[in-house]
Design a protein around this motif. Structure first.
Motif, short mmCIF file in Angstrom:
data_model
loop_
_atom_site.label_atom_id
_atom_site.label_comp_id
_atom_site.label_asym_id
_atom_site.label_seq_id
_atom_site.Cartn_x
_atom_site.Cartn_y
_atom_site.Cartn_z
N ARG A 522 0.90 -0.99 -0.01
CA ARG A 522 -0.12 -0.06 0.18
C ARG A 522 0.89 0.99 -0.10
N VAL A 540 0.65 0.32 -10.20
CA VAL A 540 -0.33 -0.80 -10.20
C VAL A 540 0.08 -1.73 -11.24
N ARG A 544 1.95 -5.39 -11.35
CA ARG A 544 1.28 -6.53 -11.95
C ARG A 544 2.08 -7.27 -12.86
N THR A 552 -2.15 -11.02 -8.73
CA THR A 552 -2.21 -9.92 -8.03
C THR A 552 -3.77 -9.65 -7.70
N PRO A 554 -6.40 -6.33 -6.47
CA PRO A 554 -6.39 -4.90 -5.89
C PRO A 554 -7.70 -5.02 -4.86
N ARG A 556 -9.70 -1.81 -2.36
CA ARG A 556 -10.23 -0.34 -2.28
C ARG A 556 -10.78 -0.31 -0.85
N ARG A 574 -13.17 -5.60 -2.47
CA ARG A 574 -12.21 -6.60 -2.49
C ARG A 574 -12.90 -7.69 -3.61
N THR A 661 -7.05 2.15 -6.42
CA THR A 661 -6.48 0.87 -5.80
C THR A 661 -5.78 1.62 -4.38
N LEU A 664 -2.64 -3.65 -2.50
CA LEU A 664 -2.74 -4.61 -3.36
C LEU A 664 -2.14 -5.94 -2.75
#
Length: 842
Positions: A522, A540, A544, A552, A554, A556, A574, A661, A664
């Protein structure tokens, strides 16, 4: 007092005093610590936020400069201070845990603060910068005024400060260079104050405000005036941060206070055991003074006076020790108790809260415990027939609660456990249930001793077994008195051990579900509300594509209002794969087509009524949009006690329009070392990103758990130690009181070795009864703690788990203490004095 108890039994009497002292000290000390933490947190919050009459916010989104201008036109507004906040990263500085150090930045109108101070009612005096050079220095462009905590991290002679701020919309972070200005007094964590215009430009929020602190003209009633404001505004008195923290921690503090009272509760039974056995030993003395003219009422008063003296001495020492324990803990932990609230000394923290009333309350509890403990021995002495006692006929038959009364108390305790919580969620009925279970178990101890004695009848008949069986039948009530303290302490220790073990096992399983990935990343930057700033989309995408990771996901982190004008609650968007959800309940009914599916934690279900299937309207705070939601399940959440919701990430992005995002989750490629993967992330993002492995988060969570329950284990150990000392004292007094009986048995042909075997059998009976009763009661209490107290107090459910090894140690320790004390005391009682003591029967 020259009464024989104080001359002949100073050790046991002092033990009773110590029991009361420890109970009062722990309870009073814990209360003072709780009060000190809340007082200091509230003071620190007031220093940063000030004390305006009203705080005005927008019902949706942010306020604008035009709102400030409109407010200033109202005659009822004496002063208005616009406020804008952000959190910046301080490059090159290490914060807690080795992460980057954040500094809180507050933009405000210094001229408005000066105007309020001139009126004699300063809005936020500790945020007012102290500068040399007048107004020009106060309002200098790109000037930050720092508090002591921030200045302590500056190199010597520094005049400039570089900070890193997030870019609105999730772009790459920006470095800003600020001139170091004056000083501010607020806060113990790094904090800086800027002019409001500078803050709007630097934060990328031109024309926007987080809130406006209002001071009204004298005579204006704030609530009535707030009701006249336009609907787009929401004005309310400033939140009392001390009261908010009190609400959040009430359950923990109540439970901790009750655990502290555990030692006093156990100590009361110890005082009861000491005075009961001392009364039995001094029976000839009481009979003699009765024959000499001392009335039954006077004898009753003398025993109560002994209990009162024990209570007064123990309470006085306990209150003094409680203040010392609280002051020592504050010195050890720091003045903020880990809350980063301020820098007052321990003495100041203790003196900021009222002491007289708590001292009277806890002192009264200590005196009440001692007097209640002395009540039964006093009644016994009052009821004796002095002439019969002098002839060796002993005490009158003790009044023992029948077995049905014990069963009735157990049934009542079971029924109370089903009642809902009272008084702001406190499980009062559950605590009453535990008390009834304890009293019911104590009432059944004589029946249990007799039952174990009856089992001896199935063994081959011997003189020793017959003597032990008859004594278990006749002296069952005596066993209840001698075992009362250790039984209560053992039961509570077993209950707490099972509860803590169940909680820890459930937490470990929950962490397995909540942390499915190998690594989490983060932003090291924070938004104004304290949440992690969004990761830049380009970063991000590059993360990936790293070959070190196979997958991965993401996530929020956002905020939601469950009702218009309500407080913000956590919303996590999520991936919602069913394999990693610690769900407790699922909705299997129909779903509304226009409602977005959410999953809520237990606090949201219990406090806000968000049961599975419920459809409700809410507001996405960050997006400023209303949304219709339906609860599809309840999930277990050990990370917070407040309401929180989960939503599928695609649903969140669809209804909010927010594609950012916050965090992660990353799964390592097969055979990929963790450290190399971290190094790859560091090469891409530098110091702007924080990473944590699942194992590290798991270890940290368990470390926090163990530290949180350390004081609980300590209080449990103190109560158990008091109970064990009590059974040692009780068994010693009983053995010494039986010297005449032992002397008679020696005259009848029993050897000293045979008498020791008799004591071993009797001690095994009583000790076994106490251990079994304590274990059974403890398991019953643990059910109340696991299935009632914790869900009602913290909104955390858990599965029952029995730590067999620890329980075996606790039960074995109690049993060994009872048997060992009896044998050691018996060795002394079987000396030559036992044979000579038979002459006293004449």
């Amino acid at each position: 007092m020259s009464w024989p108890a104080w001359r002949d039994q100073p050790g046991r009497i002092m033990l009773a005093v110590v029991a009361v002292m420890l109970g009062v000290a722990l309870a009073f000390g814990v209360h003072l610590l709780n009060g000190a933490a809340l007082t200091e947190f509230a003071r620190a919050a007031r220093s940063v936020n000030g004390q305006p009459d009203l705080v005005l916010r927008a019902r949706t989104g942010a306020l604008a400069d035009g709102d400030l201008a409109e407010l200033l036109k109202r005659p009822e507004v004496a002063a208005a201070n616009p406020v804008l906040e952000a959190v910046a990263l301080w490059p090159g500085q290490a914060g807690p845990g080795g992460m980057g150090l954040s500094i809180r930045l507050i933009g405000l109108d210094a001229l408005a603060l000066l105007a309020s101070a001139a009126n004699g009612q300063p809005l936020a005096p500790e945020l007012m910068p102290q500068v040399d050079g007048g107004t020009e220095a106060l309002l200098g462009a790109r000037t930050v005024h720092l508090n002591a905590a921030a200045r302590a991290r500056l190199p010597a002679g520094a005049t400039m400060l570089t900070l890193r701020l997030p870019t609105p919309g999730g772009g790459a972070p920006r470095d800003v260079v600020l001139t170091i200005g004056g000083r501010v007094a607020a806060g113990s964590a790094p904090l800086g104050v800027l002019d409001i215009a500078d803050a709007q430009a630097l934060f990328g929020r031109l024309g926007m405000l987080d809130r406006i602190d209002l001071q009204l003209t004298p005579g204006t009633e704030d609530t009535a005036w707030a009701a006249t404001l336009p609907s787009r505004w929401r004005a309310a008195p400033p939140a009392d941060e001390g009261e908010r923290l009190s609400d959040l921690t009430r359950a923990y503090r109540v439970n901790l206070g009750l655990l502290a009272l555990m030692a006093l509760f156990t100590g009361g039974f110890l005082v009861y055991a000491v005075l009961s056995l001392a009364t039995a030993q001094r029976l000839p003395h009481w009979a003699l003074v009765g024959v000499l003219g001392v009335s039954a009422r006077m004898r009753w008063r003398l025993i109560l006076a002994e209990g009162l003296v024990i209570g007064i001495v123990g309470t006085g020492l306990g209150l003094a020790l409680g203040v010392g324990l609280a002051a020592g803990a504050l010195k050890l932990l720091g003045s903020d108790l880990g809350l980063h609230g301020g820098g007052g000394s321990s003495t100041e923290l203790l003196l900021r809260q009222p002491l007289l009333l708590p001292a009277l309350v806890y002192g009264g509890l200590g005196l009440a415990a001692a007097l209640l403990a002395a009540w039964a021995p006093a009644l016994t002495v009052r009821r004796i027939a002095p002439a019969l006692v002098l002839k060796g006929l002993g005490l009158p038959a003790g009044r023992v609660l029948p077995a049905w009364a014990g069963l009735a108390l157990l049934a009542l305790g079971t029924a109370l456990a089903w009642l809902p919580p009272l008084w702001q969620g406190t499980p009062v009925a559950a605590y009453a249930s535990m008390l009834c279970l304890l009293l019911g178990g104590l009432a059944l101890v004589p029946a249990l001793v007799r039952a174990l004695g009856a089992l001896l009848g199935r063994l081959p008949a011997t003189a020793l077994l017959m003597l032990a069986r008859e004594r278990s039948r006749d002296q069952a009530a005596e066993a209840r008195r001698s075992l009362a303290g250790v039984l209560v302490a053992l039961a509570l220790a077993v209950a707490m051990t099972v509860m803590i073990g169940s909680f820890r096992d459930s937490l470990e399983r929950w962490l397995d579900h909540a942390l499915p990935a190998d690594l989490y990343a983060r932003s090291a930057l924070r938004s104004g509300d304290g949440l992690a700033a969004p990761l830049p989309p380009a970063l991000v995408e590059r993360l990936r594509q790293l070959p070190e990771f196979a997958r991965t996901a993401p996530q929020r982190s956002a905020r939601l209002r469950l009702a218009p004008g309500g407080d913000a609650v956590a919303l996590t968007a999520r991936e919602m794969g069913t394999g990693n959800l610690p769900l407790l309940e699922r909705w299997s009914g129909a779903t509304e087509a226009d409602a977005v599916a959410v999953w809520v934690n237990e606090a949201a279900r219990d406090r806000d009524g968000l049961v599975p299937g419920k459809v409700f309207d809410a507001e996405l705070i960050d997006a400023g949009r209303p949304v219709r939601l339906q609860v599809l399940g309840v999930w277990r959440d050990y990370s917070r006690q407040s309401a929180a919701l989960w939503m599928a990430l695609p649903d969140y992005r669809r209804v909010s329009g927010d594609t950012a995002t916050s965090e992660l989750a990353l799964w390592l490629a097969p055979g990929q070392p963790l450290n190399e993967a971290r190094a790859a992330i560091r090469r891409l993002a530098g110091d702007d990103i924080e990473t944590a492995a699942a194992g590290e988060l798991r270890a940290l969570s368990l470390q926090i758990f163990d530290r949180s329950f350390a004081i609980t284990l300590w209080l449990q150990a103190v109560a158990l130690a008091v109970g064990l000392f009590g059974v040692i004292a009780s068994q010693s007094a009983q053995a010494l009181a039986r010297r005449r009986e032992f002397g008679l048995l020696r005259h009848l042909g029993l050897s000293r070795r045979m008498l020791m075997r008799l004591l071993l059998i009797e001690a095994s009976l009583t000790g076994g009864a106490g251990a079994l009763a304590g274990l059974g009661l403890g398991l019953g209490l643990s059910l109340v703690l696991v299935y009632v107290v914790n869900p009602q107090s913290f909104h955390w459910s858990m599965e029952l788990s029995l730590p067999v090894a620890r329980l075996a140690v606790l039960v074995g320790l109690a049993f060994a203490a009872a048997v060992g004390a009896s044998l050691l005391a018996g060795r002394r009682a079987l000396g030559a004095d036992a044979v000579r003591a038979v002459k006293d029967d004449a």
